[in-house]
Design an enzyme around this catalytic site. Structure first.
Site, PDB file in Angstrom:
ATOM      1  N   PHE A 163     -10.503 -55.803  49.542  1.00 37.34           N
ATOM      2  CA  PHE A 163     -10.448 -56.304  51.200  1.00 37.34           C
ATOM      3  C   PHE A 163      -9.020 -56.592  51.804  1.00 37.34           C
ATOM      4  O   PHE A 163      -8.543 -56.054  52.802  1.00 37.34           O
ATOM      5  CB  PHE A 163     -11.387 -57.325  51.408  1.00 37.34           C
ATOM      6  CG  PHE A 163     -11.377 -58.035  52.651  1.00 37.34           C
ATOM      7  CD1 PHE A 163     -12.286 -57.349  53.620  1.00 37.34           C
ATOM      8  CD2 PHE A 163     -10.547 -58.814  53.131  1.00 37.34           C
ATOM      9  CE1 PHE A 163     -12.356 -57.745  55.139  1.00 37.34           C
ATOM     10  CE2 PHE A 163     -10.551 -59.201  54.728  1.00 37.34           C
ATOM     11  CZ  PHE A 163     -11.565 -58.599  55.434  1.00 37.34           C
ATOM     12  N   ASP A 178     -23.210 -58.262  45.178  1.00 35.20           N
ATOM     13  CA  ASP A 178     -21.770 -58.017  44.328  1.00 35.20           C
ATOM     14  C   ASP A 178     -21.401 -59.326  43.537  1.00 35.20           C
ATOM     15  O   ASP A 178     -20.559 -59.886  43.575  1.00 35.20           O
ATOM     16  CB  ASP A 178     -20.768 -57.684  45.183  1.00 35.20           C
ATOM     17  CG  ASP A 178     -19.433 -56.932  44.479  1.00 35.20           C
ATOM     18  OD1 ASP A 178     -19.689 -56.619  43.480  1.00 35.20           O
ATOM     19  OD2 ASP A 178     -18.426 -56.873  44.901  1.00 35.20           O
TER      20      ASP A 178
END
Ligand SMILES: *[C@@H]1O[C@H](CO)[C@@H](O)[C@H](O)[C@H]1NC(C)=O
Ligand SMILES: *[C@@H]1O[C@H](CO)[C@@H](O)[C@H](O)[C@H]1NC(C)=O
Length: 889
Positions: free
Chosen positions: A551, A664
């Protein structure tokens, strides 16, 4: 006169529902002797101010416009449509239209005598020239005052909700129910409004059994006058999920998740019934008392007897002071081994007073799976808003087998004040109106200006993003994840307010959270300016860099002169970026749990995507397992971390209104704070699952290699069992201190999950244990831990345990370790104290939830405390003494 029964019944999805509905209505009409054909005996749904004659809401109920309705004689008032559709509205029908009254008006319903739910639907918003802040009004139902000088906007702002339903139960004796709306004369320019009126006949739900008045510890019977009017204050499916009106076909009630009301959200264990337990209603608890789901889920105090003895499981429920309240506690024992009297006994406290001693569900219900409810009344003193305290605590006076308490459901009803025939409370203190998306406080009717400006900026950002993706794909880490094709994942930078629509419009919540983040109150999620973020990180100084992820970068920052935070700055090149940024805010601002990383706030100035979290001093779990200079963690520390992470995931799966699948789960997404408390992080990939069991979210495969559920990979169907699989890999990683994937090892060892299963089949699982731990794990504990991990990584999701079962077994494993350590230190002194544990075989077919029978020390297992097996000297003081089972097992 139209009868709404057939329409409403046919709108339901299944024949079963239809039949139940019709049966109930038959019973009701017989009971009420509905012989007068001018009366209505079925439910009524009046869509006030609606332009089309009929419309269906999100719960499949058909609503009829009040325009030219028989219930609206010489109708006055203005039919209006809200100028802004809040994304948090549970349904557009009946909320988006309203009837506005500037003078008194009475709807008149010819109903059979008897008890009715009267529900008033309110969406305080701007209707034409009518601003929500100016609506002060009263509502009466025949002679009973329901609301007085009421301001719906103030009420919604204080609770941070967009819309709400007020539910009353009134007993109509005359054959006619008049509902009158009167603008307040205390405020200038006042008007009244209502979006919908729902009327549902019910049997008498309130007068039996006679409640016990909690009266300074001196309980008295408190008979309820059958004509009493009630207001529903709270209706909770304790330990379970939100149940929409569609899920409660008898009377369209909704049942809320109880977690927001628990004093410490991390406390207590929510659980569901064992598979082979059947919920059985009893003659004193008819089927319509509460849906099966309410009884089939529960909350208990927790796994640790000592902690339970030193604490209370407490809910605080906002109510209006100055009224009597009826509290209905729904109970049902739903998990083995609790089948007998005096296995679990507890106190019920209401407002710090003892309402019940020696509450023993089995004694009252006569067996596992059988339902029972208990009614208590209490008087609250004062005026304005206050909190009602409800607490449970083990009662040891009969020496029960488990030091624990249980609750399945809780309803709180306000009783009418007979002095002034009123149920009305005061408005909450006035808050400032939030800024609605048009940028003007209080919500205007032009949705216009600011939104397109954001859209434009966002559009430009998207072009940049798309241009970058081509480049990025080459250099991005090897994660072979297909780009998600979901509707909200097209890479467009949609304002957060729009995004939230997708998950809030399907449920019929009584009160839905107002989810535009720009109006989130600061205690939920804070908005930082870019300047604040720059100051906190010394303008993103490399020295403050904590790590890099898909990210973007994560920095250590300091806010409010001294509070350490982790600041995650979204990388505009990141393909995952926009959608995940929104998901993370969306998810985390609503979820609070001791084992989930807390989001403090965010910054979206200048197209930045910055998230601010609690700082986790000890970093990721992986940093303490391998490829590290950190000292190895002890086995008990590792178990504690696994238990914490399992609690976080269990909460995600079952604690929120909808199942949330993390997608995740891996050792780098389990973070550790300065006290080594494990917190699950990184919700960027999370999915909100459907409410219904046995279904799945269909989606394109995302996640991390080495942790991916093979079934998810094969069928591209996501269930919470995919998280269980990944968590199984985490358990093996913790046990073996090696990565989930080790490409440099021989082929059969590359994947940790495959290798562990291979070793287990060969009976040589001991080989994979981290050398540091060799000889330090108690054999029984190892068996339990390994058995749990093996089941988690089962090839087929159906063979995997639920996260709740995993949690239970890990807690059990920890108990086994502790009791082995205790007894080994005790063996020096006492030879009799060697641990007589029954260890289940690793190949056992028994369900994971099966319990171990006995131990000689005090220990407890996930919500069930096991005390010493001594059977001496029971004090037969209890009223149930003749029923007691002194052996206790
Ligand atoms: C009950 O006790 C708690 C803790 O002592 C206190 O904060 C709370 O105000 C009390 N509640 C009532 C209703 O008296
Ligand atoms: C539990 O609540 C009761 C009633 O408020 C109080 O008397 C008792 O001290 C509490 N116990 C603990 C351990 O907090």
């Amino acid at each position: 006169m139209f009868l709404e029964i057939p329409t409403a019944a046919m709108a339901h999805p299944t024949l079963l529902v239809t039949l139940r509905c019709l049966t109930l209505l038959c019973i009701l009409s017989i009971a009420m002797g509905a012989d007068n054909n001018s009366t209505v005996s079925g439910p009524i749904h009046l869509d006030c101010g609606a332009s089309s004659p009929t419309a269906t809401d999100a719960d499949n109920r058909t609503w009829h416009s009040d325009n030219s309705s028989n219930f609206a004689p010489s109708l006055k008032g203005v039919a209006a449509t809200a100028s802004y559709q809040d994304p948090a509205l549970p349904s557009t029908v009946p909320y988006m239209t309203a009837r506005i009254f500037t003078s008194n008006y009475t709807y008149s319903f010819p109903v059979s005598p008897g008890r009715l739910f009267v529900r008033l639907y309110f969406y305080p918003s701007t209707y034409g020239n009518y601003a929500p802040a100016n609506a002060y009004f009263g509502v009466t139902a025949s002679n009973l005052v329901l609301l007085d000088n009421f301001n719906a906007s103030q009420t919604a702002l204080a609770a941070n909700i967009a819309s709400f339903v007020r539910e009353y139960s009134v007993n109509v004796t005359s054959g006619n129910l008049d509902v009158t709306f009167s603008p307040s004369t205390q405020q200038n320019g006042s008007y009244a409004f209502v979006n919908g009126i729902e009327i549902v006949p019910t049997p008498d739900l309130f007068t039996t059994p006679t409640p016990t008045l909690t009266n300074g510890g001196n309980p008295d019977p408190f008979p309820i006058n059958p004509t009493t009017g009630f207001q529903t204050m709270h209706r909770l499916n304790v330990g379970g999920q939100f149940i929409s009106p569609q899920g409660d076909v008898d009377f369209y009630r909704s049942w809320d998740d109880d977690t927001p009301y628990i004093n410490d959200a991390g406390y207590g264990v929510a659980f569901g019934k064992d598979r082979n337990v059947t919920i059985t209603y009893t003659p004193s608890v008819p089927n319509y008392t509460a849906p099966v789901d309410v009884y089939a889920t529960a909350r208990s105090m927790g796994p640790n007897a000592q902690i339970n003895l030193n604490s209370n499981l407490t809910w605080t429920l906002p109510v209006d002071a100055g009224f009597y309240y009826l509290l209905r506690f729904h109970f049902c024992e739903i998990q083995y081994p609790i089948t007998k009297v005096n296995q679990r006994s507890f106190f019920i406290y209401i407002n710090n007073q003892t309402a019940q001693r020696q509450m023993d569900v089995i004694a009252w219900s006569n067996g596992i799976g059988r339902t029972v409810y208990m009614d208590y009344a209490i008087l609250t003193i004062g005026s304005g808003q206050m909190d009602l305290w409800v607490a449970l605590h083990p009662d040891l006076s009969t020496r029960p087998e488990y030091y624990d308490a249980i609750l399945n459901g809780l309803e709180v009803f306000k009783l009418q004040n007979y002095g002034n025939n009123s149920l009305a409370g005061l408005n909450p203190p006035l808050l400032q109106s939030p800024v609605e998306p048009n940028g003007t406080p209080g919500g205007g009717n032009s949705k216009g200006s600011a939104a397109p400006a954001i859209g434009g900026a966002v559009g430009g950002f998207a072009v940049l993003l798309i241009a970058c993706i081509g480049v990025c794909i080459i250099c991005r880490r090897k994660k072979k994840v297909a780009k998600e094709s979901d509707k909200s994942d097209d890479g467009r930078w949609t304002p957060l307010t729009d995004y939230s629509k997708s998950q809030s419009n399907t449920s019929g919540k009584t009160a839905t959270s107002r989810s535009h983040t720009s109006t989130l109150p600061s205690n939920l999620c804070r908005h930082f300016s870019f300047g604040e973020i720059q100051a906190a990180t010394n303008n993103f100084d490399q020295a403050f860099l904590l790590g890099k992820g898909g990210f973007g970068n994560v920095y250590l920052g300091e806010i409010d002169s001294g509070t350490k935070v982790a600041i995650k700055r979204g990388n505009p090149m990141s393909e995952q970026g926009v959608h995940e940024f929104q998901t993370e805010i969306e998810m985390l601002s609503k979820l609070r749990h001791r084992h989930l990383v807390s989001l403090i706030g965010y910054c979206e100035d200048m197209n930045e995507m910055i998230l601010v979290y609690d700082y986790m001093a000890h970093g990721t779990l992986r940093e303490h397992l391998y490829n590290t200079k950190n000292p190895p963690l002890s086995w008990k520390q590792r178990l504690g971390i696994c238990i914490g992470a399992a609690q976080g995931l269990h909460y995600l799966h079952t604690g929120a209104k909808q199942t949330i699948i993390h997608r995740d789960v891996k050792t780098t997404n389990i973070l550790l704070d300065e006290k080594w408390i494990a917190k699950v992080s990184d919700f960027g990939l999370s999915k909100t699952g459907p409410n219904v069991d046995n279904t799945h979210v269909s989606t394109v495969v995302k996640g991390s290699f080495g942790y991916l559920d093979p079934e998810y990979f094969r069928r591209q169907q996501l269930t919470e069992k995919s998280d269980v699989y990944s968590f199984g890999v985490v358990l093996f990683e913790v046990l073996s201190a090696r990565p989930a994937l080790s490409p440099s090892l021989p082929k059969e060892q590359v994947s940790l999950a495959d290798w562990a299963l291979h070793c287990q089949k060969k009976g040589m699982l001991g080989q994979i244990i981290d050398p540091y731990l060799q000889g330090k794990i108690a054999p029984q504990c190892f068996m339990k831990f390994a058995e749990t991990a093996v089941k988690c990584v089962a090839d087929h999701s159906i063979d995997r345990p639920s996260m709740g079962d995993v949690l239970w077994n890990l807690e059990f494993a920890l108990q086994l370790q502790e009791s082995a350590e205790n007894s080994s230190s005790l063996t020096e002194g006492t030879s009799s104290n060697t641990s007589p544990l029954t260890v289940p075989s690793i190949h056992s077919d028994e369900p994971l939830t099966d319990t171990i029978t006995t131990t000689s020390t005090t220990m407890s297992i996930a919500g069930r405390s096991i005390t010493s097996t001594e059977s001496d000297g029971l004090t037969p003081s209890s009223v149930f003494s003749q029923l007691m089972n002194p052996g206790g097992r």
